[in-house]
Design a protein around this motif. Structure first.
Motif, mmCIF file in Angstrom:
data_model
loop_
_atom_site.group_PDB
_atom_site.id
_atom_site.type_symbol
_atom_site.label_atom_id
_atom_site.label_comp_id
_atom_site.label_asym_id
_atom_site.label_seq_id
_atom_site.Cartn_x
_atom_site.Cartn_y
_atom_site.Cartn_z
ATOM 1 N N PRO A 1 53.326 59.874 27.998
ATOM 2 C CA PRO A 1 53.828 61.241 27.765
ATOM 3 C C PRO A 1 55.192 61.268 27.102
ATOM 4 C CG PRO A 1 54.031 60.680 30.089
ATOM 5 C CD PRO A 1 53.283 59.537 29.429
ATOM 6 N N ILE A 2 55.899 60.147 27.081
ATOM 7 C CA ILE A 2 57.235 60.120 26.496
ATOM 8 C C ILE A 2 57.184 59.722 25.034
ATOM 9 C CG2 ILE A 2 59.505 59.067 26.615
ATOM 10 C CD1 ILE A 2 58.846 60.982 28.888
ATOM 11 N N CYS A 3 56.673 58.535 24.749
ATOM 12 C CA CYS A 3 56.656 58.060 23.366
ATOM 13 C C CYS A 3 55.312 58.329 22.697
ATOM 14 C CB CYS A 3 56.985 56.573 23.318
ATOM 15 S SG CYS A 3 55.740 55.509 24.072
ATOM 16 N N ARG A 4 54.370 58.883 23.468
ATOM 17 C CA ARG A 4 53.053 59.244 22.953
ATOM 18 C C ARG A 4 52.357 58.064 22.291
ATOM 19 N NH1 ARG A 4 52.276 64.405 23.649
ATOM 20 N NH2 ARG A 4 54.032 65.824 23.818
ATOM 21 N N GLY A 5 52.579 56.904 22.851
ATOM 22 C CA GLY A 5 51.910 55.717 22.340
ATOM 23 C C GLY A 5 50.805 55.282 23.292
ATOM 24 N N ASP A 6 49.754 54.734 22.734
ATOM 25 C CA ASP A 6 48.658 54.240 23.558
ATOM 26 C C ASP A 6 49.033 52.902 24.176
ATOM 27 O OD1 ASP A 6 47.059 56.407 23.001
ATOM 28 O OD2 ASP A 6 46.271 55.478 21.178
ATOM 29 N N PHE A 7 48.706 52.744 25.457
ATOM 30 C CA PHE A 7 48.971 51.474 26.113
ATOM 31 C C PHE A 7 47.901 51.217 27.155
ATOM 32 C CE2 PHE A 7 50.453 52.946 30.271
ATOM 33 C CZ PHE A 7 50.741 54.276 30.019
ATOM 34 N N SER B 1 56.245 52.067 29.963
ATOM 35 C CA SER B 1 57.268 51.071 30.279
ATOM 36 C C SER B 1 58.351 51.687 31.151
ATOM 37 C CB SER B 1 57.894 50.527 28.997
ATOM 38 O OG SER B 1 58.576 51.563 28.325
ATOM 39 N N GLU B 2 59.167 50.818 31.737
ATOM 40 C CA GLU B 2 60.277 51.296 32.560
ATOM 41 C C GLU B 2 61.235 52.137 31.735
ATOM 42 O OE1 GLU B 2 60.515 51.031 35.665
ATOM 43 O OE2 GLU B 2 62.549 51.770 35.990
ATOM 44 N N ARG B 3 61.362 51.784 30.473
ATOM 45 C CA ARG B 3 62.264 52.523 29.596
ATOM 46 C C ARG B 3 61.842 53.990 29.475
ATOM 47 N NH1 ARG B 3 63.210 51.263 23.170
ATOM 48 N NH2 ARG B 3 64.615 52.976 22.746
ATOM 49 N N CYS B 4 60.535 54.207 29.247
ATOM 50 C CA CYS B 4 60.043 55.574 29.111
ATOM 51 C C CYS B 4 60.153 56.327 30.431
ATOM 52 C CB CYS B 4 58.594 55.572 28.624
ATOM 53 S SG CYS B 4 58.450 55.231 26.860
ATOM 54 N N ARG B 5 60.006 55.621 31.543
ATOM 55 C CA ARG B 5 60.145 56.265 32.842
ATOM 56 C C ARG B 5 61.572 56.766 33.035
ATOM 57 N NH1 ARG B 5 60.896 55.454 38.394
ATOM 58 N NH2 ARG B 5 61.881 53.449 38.072
ATOM 59 N N GLN B 6 62.530 55.965 32.602
ATOM 60 C CA GLN B 6 63.929 56.362 32.716
ATOM 61 C C GLN B 6 64.235 57.549 31.810
ATOM 62 O OE1 GLN B 6 66.195 55.311 34.825
ATOM 63 N NE2 GLN B 6 64.771 53.870 35.785
ATOM 64 N N VAL B 7 63.604 57.585 30.649
ATOM 65 C CA VAL B 7 63.798 58.708 29.739
ATOM 66 C C VAL B 7 63.326 59.996 30.387
ATOM 67 C CG1 VAL B 7 63.034 59.742 27.577
ATOM 68 C CG2 VAL B 7 63.658 57.320 27.655
ATOM 69 N N ASP B 8 62.191 59.927 31.095
ATOM 70 C CA ASP B 8 61.659 61.110 31.763
ATOM 71 C C ASP B 8 62.602 61.568 32.867
ATOM 72 O OD1 ASP B 8 59.268 62.921 32.152
ATOM 73 O OD2 ASP B 8 59.522 62.124 34.164
ATOM 74 N N LEU B 9 63.126 60.644 33.629
ATOM 75 C CA LEU B 9 64.079 60.982 34.688
ATOM 76 C C LEU B 9 65.341 61.597 34.095
ATOM 77 C CD1 LEU B 9 63.792 57.872 37.033
ATOM 78 C CD2 LEU B 9 63.004 60.187 37.498
ATOM 79 N N GLY B 10 65.789 61.037 32.975
ATOM 80 C CA GLY B 10 66.986 61.544 32.329
ATOM 81 C C GLY B 10 66.821 62.974 31.870
ATOM 82 N N ARG B 11 65.611 63.317 31.440
ATOM 83 C CA ARG B 11 65.369 64.692 31.006
ATOM 84 C C ARG B 11 65.578 65.668 32.149
ATOM 85 N NH1 ARG B 11 59.910 64.581 27.269
ATOM 86 N NH2 ARG B 11 60.806 63.540 25.462
ATOM 87 N N TRP B 12 65.019 65.324 33.307
ATOM 88 C CA TRP B 12 65.129 66.224 34.458
ATOM 89 C C TRP B 12 66.578 66.392 34.882
ATOM 90 C CZ3 TRP B 12 61.597 69.454 36.141
ATOM 91 C CH2 TRP B 12 60.260 69.196 35.835
ATOM 92 N N PHE B 13 67.294 65.286 35.026
ATOM 93 C CA PHE B 13 68.681 65.376 35.470
ATOM 94 C C PHE B 13 69.532 66.067 34.416
ATOM 95 C CE2 PHE B 13 67.420 61.862 38.337
ATOM 96 C CZ PHE B 13 67.812 62.449 39.512
ATOM 97 N N GLY B 14 69.226 65.835 33.152
ATOM 98 C CA GLY B 14 69.993 66.447 32.082
ATOM 99 C C GLY B 14 69.867 67.959 32.097
#
Ligand SMILES: [Zn+2]
Length: 58
Positions: free
Chosen positions: A7-13, A25-38
């Motif tokens: 849902p973050i980078c819209r890439g198939d995995f 990936s953990e990176r995309c998970r952190q991006v999602d968390l950052g959106r909420w806190f931001g």
């Protein structure tokens, strides 16, 4: 084999290979968390800078 879309980078995995579902990936998970806190807290701002940006209306 079951590929899903991140849902973050819209890439198939491969779901079975990811350690951070539903993200690819953990990176995309952190991006999602950052959106909420931001959105909730935003970035810290100094009150002095806000007063300087206050528009003057005559
Ligand atoms: Zn991703």
């Amino acid at each position: 084999m079951s590929s899903v879309m991140c849902p973050i980078c819209r890439g198939d995995f491969e779901a079975s290979l990811s350690i951070s579902l539903p993200f690819c990936s953990e990176r995309c998970r952190q991006v999602d968390l950052g959106r909420w806190f931001g959105e909730d807290y935003g970035f810290p701002r100094e009150e002095s800078s806000e007063s300087e940006q206050e528009p003057e209306i005559n």
